[in-house]
Design a protein around this motif. Sequence first.
Motif, PDB file in Angstrom:
ATOM      1  N   LEU A 174       1.107   6.139   9.370  1.00  0.00           N
ATOM      2  CA  LEU A 174       1.547   6.892   8.190  1.00  0.00           C
ATOM      3  C   LEU A 174       3.063   6.785   8.056  1.00  0.00           C
ATOM      4  O   LEU A 174       3.807   7.139   8.967  1.00  0.00           O
ATOM      5  CB  LEU A 174       1.135   8.357   8.309  1.00  0.00           C
ATOM      6  N   LEU A 175       3.486   6.320   6.894  1.00  0.00           N
ATOM      7  CA  LEU A 175       4.907   6.082   6.647  1.00  0.00           C
ATOM      8  C   LEU A 175       5.381   6.983   5.521  1.00  0.00           C
ATOM      9  O   LEU A 175       4.758   7.033   4.460  1.00  0.00           O
ATOM     10  CB  LEU A 175       5.115   4.622   6.238  1.00  0.00           C
ATOM     11  N   GLU A 176       6.486   7.670   5.743  1.00  0.00           N
ATOM     12  CA  GLU A 176       7.013   8.565   4.710  1.00  0.00           C
ATOM     13  C   GLU A 176       8.026   7.788   3.868  1.00  0.00           C
ATOM     14  O   GLU A 176       9.000   7.275   4.391  1.00  0.00           O
ATOM     15  CB  GLU A 176       7.632   9.797   5.391  1.00  0.00           C
ATOM     16  N   PHE A 177       7.770   7.721   2.565  1.00  0.00           N
ATOM     17  CA  PHE A 177       8.586   6.920   1.640  1.00  0.00           C
ATOM     18  C   PHE A 177       9.190   7.783   0.528  1.00  0.00           C
ATOM     19  O   PHE A 177       9.374   7.305  -0.583  1.00  0.00           O
ATOM     20  CB  PHE A 177       7.707   5.854   0.935  1.00  0.00           C
ATOM     21  N   GLY A 178       9.488   9.068   0.789  1.00  0.00           N
ATOM     22  CA  GLY A 178       9.728   9.986  -0.333  1.00  0.00           C
ATOM     23  C   GLY A 178      11.155  10.225  -0.765  1.00  0.00           C
ATOM     24  O   GLY A 178      11.378  10.977  -1.710  1.00  0.00           O
ATOM     25  N   LEU A 179      12.129   9.606  -0.105  1.00  0.00           N
ATOM     26  CA  LEU A 179      13.525   9.993  -0.366  1.00  0.00           C
ATOM     27  C   LEU A 179      13.875  10.045  -1.846  1.00  0.00           C
ATOM     28  O   LEU A 179      14.508  10.983  -2.325  1.00  0.00           O
ATOM     29  CB  LEU A 179      14.455   9.032   0.380  1.00  0.00           C
ATOM     30  N   ARG A 180      13.459   9.051  -2.611  1.00  0.00           N
ATOM     31  CA  ARG A 180      13.895   8.976  -4.002  1.00  0.00           C
ATOM     32  C   ARG A 180      13.227  10.018  -4.897  1.00  0.00           C
ATOM     33  O   ARG A 180      13.640  10.213  -6.033  1.00  0.00           O
ATOM     34  CB  ARG A 180      13.639   7.582  -4.556  1.00  0.00           C
ATOM     35  N   ILE A 362      -2.476  -4.428   6.624  1.00  0.00           N
ATOM     36  CA  ILE A 362      -2.441  -4.125   5.181  1.00  0.00           C
ATOM     37  C   ILE A 362      -1.885  -2.712   4.992  1.00  0.00           C
ATOM     38  O   ILE A 362      -2.482  -1.739   5.442  1.00  0.00           O
ATOM     39  CB  ILE A 362      -3.838  -4.240   4.544  1.00  0.00           C
ATOM     40  N   THR A 363      -0.723  -2.638   4.355  1.00  0.00           N
ATOM     41  CA  THR A 363      -0.123  -1.344   4.038  1.00  0.00           C
ATOM     42  C   THR A 363      -0.357  -1.046   2.564  1.00  0.00           C
ATOM     43  O   THR A 363      -0.236  -1.947   1.732  1.00  0.00           O
ATOM     44  CB  THR A 363       1.397  -1.365   4.322  1.00  0.00           C
ATOM     45  N   ALA A 364      -0.708   0.207   2.265  1.00  0.00           N
ATOM     46  CA  ALA A 364      -0.901   0.577   0.858  1.00  0.00           C
ATOM     47  C   ALA A 364       0.071   1.687   0.494  1.00  0.00           C
ATOM     48  O   ALA A 364       0.339   2.579   1.293  1.00  0.00           O
ATOM     49  CB  ALA A 364      -2.338   1.039   0.630  1.00  0.00           C
ATOM     50  N   SER A 365       0.594   1.609  -0.714  1.00  0.00           N
ATOM     51  CA  SER A 365       1.421   2.699  -1.229  1.00  0.00           C
ATOM     52  C   SER A 365       1.066   2.873  -2.704  1.00  0.00           C
ATOM     53  O   SER A 365       0.085   2.311  -3.157  1.00  0.00           O
ATOM     54  CB  SER A 365       2.910   2.391  -1.015  1.00  0.00           C
ATOM     55  N   LYS A 378     -13.996   7.231   1.367  1.00  0.00           N
ATOM     56  CA  LYS A 378     -15.387   7.303   0.913  1.00  0.00           C
ATOM     57  C   LYS A 378     -15.842   5.970   0.321  1.00  0.00           C
ATOM     58  O   LYS A 378     -17.004   5.588   0.463  1.00  0.00           O
ATOM     59  CB  LYS A 378     -15.548   8.430  -0.107  1.00  0.00           C
ATOM     60  N   GLN A 379     -14.900   5.305  -0.353  1.00  0.00           N
ATOM     61  CA  GLN A 379     -15.224   4.054  -1.019  1.00  0.00           C
ATOM     62  C   GLN A 379     -15.310   2.900  -0.035  1.00  0.00           C
ATOM     63  O   GLN A 379     -15.997   1.917  -0.289  1.00  0.00           O
ATOM     64  CB  GLN A 379     -14.085   3.751  -2.001  1.00  0.00           C
ATOM     65  N   GLY A 380     -14.570   3.028   1.065  1.00  0.00           N
ATOM     66  CA  GLY A 380     -14.440   1.905   1.997  1.00  0.00           C
ATOM     67  C   GLY A 380     -13.193   1.124   1.660  1.00  0.00           C
ATOM     68  O   GLY A 380     -12.976   0.771   0.493  1.00  0.00           O
ATOM     69  N   HIS A 381     -12.358   0.858   2.642  1.00  0.00           N
ATOM     70  CA  HIS A 381     -11.108   0.124   2.404  1.00  0.00           C
ATOM     71  C   HIS A 381     -10.698  -0.571   3.687  1.00  0.00           C
ATOM     72  O   HIS A 381     -11.316  -0.374   4.733  1.00  0.00           O
ATOM     73  CB  HIS A 381     -10.007   1.077   1.933  1.00  0.00           C
ATOM     74  N   GLU A 382      -9.692  -1.402   3.601  1.00  0.00           N
ATOM     75  CA  GLU A 382      -9.211  -2.151   4.766  1.00  0.00           C
ATOM     76  C   GLU A 382      -7.727  -1.894   5.004  1.00  0.00           C
ATOM     77  O   GLU A 382      -7.008  -2.761   5.508  1.00  0.00           O
ATOM     78  CB  GLU A 382      -9.476  -3.648   4.562  1.00  0.00           C
ATOM     79  N   VAL A 383      -7.284  -0.704   4.615  1.00  0.00           N
ATOM     80  CA  VAL A 383      -5.861  -0.378   4.751  1.00  0.00           C
ATOM     81  C   VAL A 383      -5.578   0.084   6.180  1.00  0.00           C
ATOM     82  O   VAL A 383      -6.320   0.877   6.740  1.00  0.00           O
ATOM     83  CB  VAL A 383      -5.476   0.733   3.744  1.00  0.00           C
ATOM     84  N   ASP A 384      -4.482  -0.445   6.766  1.00  0.00           N
ATOM     85  CA  ASP A 384      -4.091  -0.053   8.115  1.00  0.00           C
ATOM     86  C   ASP A 384      -2.978   0.983   8.113  1.00  0.00           C
ATOM     87  O   ASP A 384      -2.803   1.724   9.074  1.00  0.00           O
ATOM     88  CB  ASP A 384      -3.573  -1.272   8.893  1.00  0.00           C
ATOM     89  N   ALA A 385      -2.188   1.000   7.056  1.00  0.00           N
ATOM     90  CA  ALA A 385      -1.042   1.906   7.010  1.00  0.00           C
ATOM     91  C   ALA A 385      -0.865   2.419   5.587  1.00  0.00           C
ATOM     92  O   ALA A 385      -1.050   1.680   4.622  1.00  0.00           O
ATOM     93  CB  ALA A 385       0.221   1.178   7.461  1.00  0.00           C
ATOM     94  N   PHE A 386      -0.536   3.705   5.495  1.00  0.00           N
ATOM     95  CA  PHE A 386      -0.294   4.304   4.181  1.00  0.00           C
ATOM     96  C   PHE A 386       1.182   4.672   4.053  1.00  0.00           C
ATOM     97  O   PHE A 386       1.731   5.345   4.928  1.00  0.00           O
ATOM     98  CB  PHE A 386      -1.141   5.562   4.005  1.00  0.00           C
ATOM     99  N   GLY A 387       1.790   4.257   2.957  1.00  0.00           N
ATOM    100  CA  GLY A 387       3.152   4.687   2.637  1.00  0.00           C
ATOM    101  C   GLY A 387       3.055   5.785   1.596  1.00  0.00           C
ATOM    102  O   GLY A 387       2.527   5.566   0.508  1.00  0.00           O
ATOM    103  N   ILE A 388       3.554   6.973   1.933  1.00  0.00           N
ATOM    104  CA  ILE A 388       3.345   8.123   1.050  1.00  0.00           C
ATOM    105  C   ILE A 388       4.685   8.741   0.680  1.00  0.00           C
ATOM    106  O   ILE A 388       5.518   8.990   1.555  1.00  0.00           O
ATOM    107  CB  ILE A 388       2.427   9.159   1.719  1.00  0.00           C
ATOM    108  N   GLY A 389       4.883   8.957  -0.618  1.00  0.00           N
ATOM    109  CA  GLY A 389       6.178   9.445  -1.086  1.00  0.00           C
ATOM    110  C   GLY A 389       6.061  10.752  -1.836  1.00  0.00           C
ATOM    111  O   GLY A 389       5.936  11.827  -1.238  1.00  0.00           O
TER     112      GLY A 389
END
Lengths: 556, 556
Positions: A174-180, A362-365, A378-389
């Motif tokens: 989990l990556l925090e991308f919220g500064l802006r 695979i990172t998703a943001s 629930k849908q099924g995905h292949e994401v390894d990392a989430f960038g959340i802002g």
Amino acid sequence: MAEAAANGDARGGAVPRPTNPMVTPLLTDLYQFTMAYAYWKAGKHLDRAVFDLYFRKNPFAGEFTIFGGLEECIRFIANFRITEEEIKFLRTVMPTCEDGFFEYLSSIDCSDVEVYAIPEGYVVFPKVPLMRIEGPVAVVQLLETPFLSLVNYASLVTTNAARHRLVAGKSKNLLEFGLRRAQGPDGGISASRYSYMGGFDATSNVAAGRLFGIPIRGTHSHAFVSSFMGLHEITDKALTSSDGSNKCDFVSLVQNWLIRIQDSSSLRGTFGETSQSELAAFTSYALAFPNSFLALVDTYDVMRSGVPNFCAVALALNDMGYKAVGIRLDSGDLAYLSVETRKFFHAIEKDFGVVGFGKMNITASNDLNEETIDALNKQGHEVDAFGIGTYLVTCYAQAALGCVFKLVEINKQPRIKLSEDVTKVSIPCKKKCYRLYGKEGYPLVDIMTGEDEPSPKIGERLLCRHPFNESKRAYVVPQNVEELLKCYWPGNSSNSREELPSLHEIRTRCIQHLDRMRPDHMRRLNPTPYKVSVSAKLYDFIHFLWLNEAPVGELQ
Amino acid sequence: MAEAAANGDARGGAVPRPTNPMVTPLLTDLYQFTMAYAYWKAGKHLDRAVFDLYFRKNPFAGEFTIFGGLEECIRFIANFRITEEEIKFLRTVMPTCEDGFFEYLSSIDCSDVEVYAIPEGYVVFPKVPLMRIEGPVAVVQLLETPFLSLVNYASLVTTNAARHRLVAGKSKNLLEFGLRRAQGPDGGISASRYSYMGGFDATSNVAAGRLFGIPIRGTHSHAFVSSFMGLHEITDKALTSSDGSNKCDFVSLVQNWLIRIQDSSSLRGTFGETSQSELAAFTSYALAFPNSFLALVDTYDVMRSGVPNFCAVALALNDMGYKAVGIRLDSGDLAYLSVETRKFFHAIEKDFGVVGFGKMNITASNDLNEETIDALNKQGHEVDAFGIGTYLVTCYAQAALGCVFKLVEINKQPRIKLSEDVTKVSIPCKKKCYRLYGKEGYPLVDIMTGEDEPSPKIGERLLCRHPFNESKRAYVVPQNVEELLKCYWPGNSSNSREELPSLHEIRTRCIQHLDRMRPDHMRRLNPTPYKVSVSAKLYDFIHFLWLNEAPVGELQ
């Protein structure tokens, strides 16, 4: 820099100044100063007061909260002094106040204030004081606004981060991308700090990384991609292999790989001409960071340009002994695109025999939050990392926690704040607070007692009452008893001072505490409320006081 | 303090450092630095780039936004320098980067960057650049995150404040009370500053008042009331009259007045025994602030205790030549309670002949927002001032504005960012922006043109096209033309630099601009969208570029 100067107290060593240099005693509501004057005028300013800092309702429709912000509060009181310059300003704001008051203000510090608190990073619940602050009423009153402003957002965003961790699962990054998108610069810095406390792995915020030792992550943006026109722009095309043994024309190597992918058995016909601007940007980025190549693949078209271009560069890197990291998706249907990308990676692994290529990161943001991650799961995905802002740092789902700071005792006299809304009635008295654990190791109930009551004992049956609802009560035989409020600022008492652990230690504690909770309190849908109670004696006292203070209505 | 040191440029005088000392070049996303390295490695770092900073959608379901945060951006670039200490830290974060890059980083400043912007406090609209930033791509990229973090929240909260002003009406006093619920200390300071810019009258935040010269307001809290037990606590009961001519036992005077009110013809039987704790608190507060007595009346019971107690103290003050200010309501049905309180005040005026008592100020607080004020207006109320906290500063209704920073040109080549979502397609080219005014003085439309196109002329018919929708277009004959982007940082150009006005001047400008808008754009329900357009030439160019860059799909 903020760590430089420090006041301390004799028993616990020096405490650095608040991280944000703007946190001074003037960062408060004016009424704290006007009240201080009225207390002083009435000769009441030294009256010994006890205030509780607590919240009334868990945020985000959940049944738990994480306590954050304590260290900053302790830094604040350790360094509490009103400067002469600040006094000068206050004189202009309160021109009718007597000189003696300003002399008093310039003399005060927090040496006779005591602060008891639940350790930072603990799972906490409504009504139980996060902090109990005792001291001269005028001084403690001056702490109200700074403490609330340091605890409210800190606890809210820590809780939000923990909720994102719960829904994403332990294996995801989990990556925090919220500064802006935060409430200005310091909102951004606090967001990074407390997201990490709540279980995030890293931040994009360089300043926060530097201040708090949080791992920092980042690659490139869409602008980087569109700033390139084509491969002709790359003048220095040479890449030395990872072991230093040979050197290649990296641009040609990438171009060759792109053709091979296009013609490979599994991928033939899945894409045509890819964006040359994008290919040039990826190649350049790989030349700069051959050891940590991660590419943003959605500037033009993920499956028809971004992913093939990425694979060409990653395979060229592989030839030279480097391992690419992976891709980032920042738009579109993340479930679908991550699954398709994973298939593409597996096809590459199979067609070219590059072991491990299928496992590329695979990172998703892109506007992710608890709900969207839940939907992806629930849908099924292949994401390894989430960038959340945005949704993380603004706490979109509930933008404020609403901690309050209530007088519960003055000069040993218990005080209650009444309200027609029973959830707003305060629990009077200087209290002790305990967490009682059951047989299976889960916390069962928090209980508040009067200060002089004996503490709950392991194995001894104890009646726990709902503070306001007569019919809600239960006997508990605790298998373990933890006193929650520990001394973080002893003032003139003889208590020793708890150490302030590092952010990393608090984060570890927070993760452990979340693990220790009974799962039904933590689930997203219809979580079971955790029980918060008072002792039988405190219950009776609350209701005695209530009847005494409340005016009797007259039906007309 | 933050105002102390300053770098400047030759043409415009010194610009102070950012208000928040934590705003340094490291307050950014790591990818700005990794990109800078990749640009540098590719020898592209000096490529001349143009970025637009804009937002895509007005917040709060409205059709306008106020631009805030410009001054802080200019302060940031005027003082942009990466210190040796910061470089040392960056080396640890990016250990594989070459020394030459860090030497480059320590050499950069913003002397060859140009910033053009719409003046702060202007009413602004989606897609039109709030700022256009030109300079070496690596440097301008480093400005992205700080600029976004300085503009996003500033503009959002200014807009939120303006919306609260619109619904409250011009005659009401609006007080910002949000410090304790903001995103930490600096969120609170920004909230106070930009709420004032958006039309609020005052803040409770002492630090913000000091930094920006905002009027500061405050009285007392519930804790102050409950800290008193009764009148016996007041030891110094003497109050000297306002003209200094006599001195009284103020406590006895208040007690006498309370009995007289209880027995007065209009109020007899409306209340019984009032809270003595509250009466003591009010009396003490009045002794401290006889010239500015304002009491919080809802600690026990507004109509049966708070208001009668207030009136007794206010009448006693009146006897001594002082004029009380009024009351604050912080809970309950504010419409009903304000109306009842007003009746009570009028009854006092009538029964005791105290001229003007009926007009005593009523301030309301407690989770107020646009909707609740609108509801109060519809219901009818007697509130003179609103104290607004949580909903204002957290921008509860929409917690982020979502400004973006997009590359529109590099080395004179226009760049476009495509997206399957048409609202996310960027408008390419270095542009000029104009606001065209109609006959009645209202702004009619904003139009963007290529840099080299002639500017729109008064009285000349001009085709304004929707940037993406072919069928939306209109001819306009402007009665007035205003160029929106003005030079705030000339870099190496020969333009002169716009002055940065004071916060108070920006506030005045903002209020004037809001007044000048056609009312249907500003209404709460179903506002008319304000038109944002491009010239025919720019329209054609956008669509030429779009077709050129977008991959052609294949239906399978």
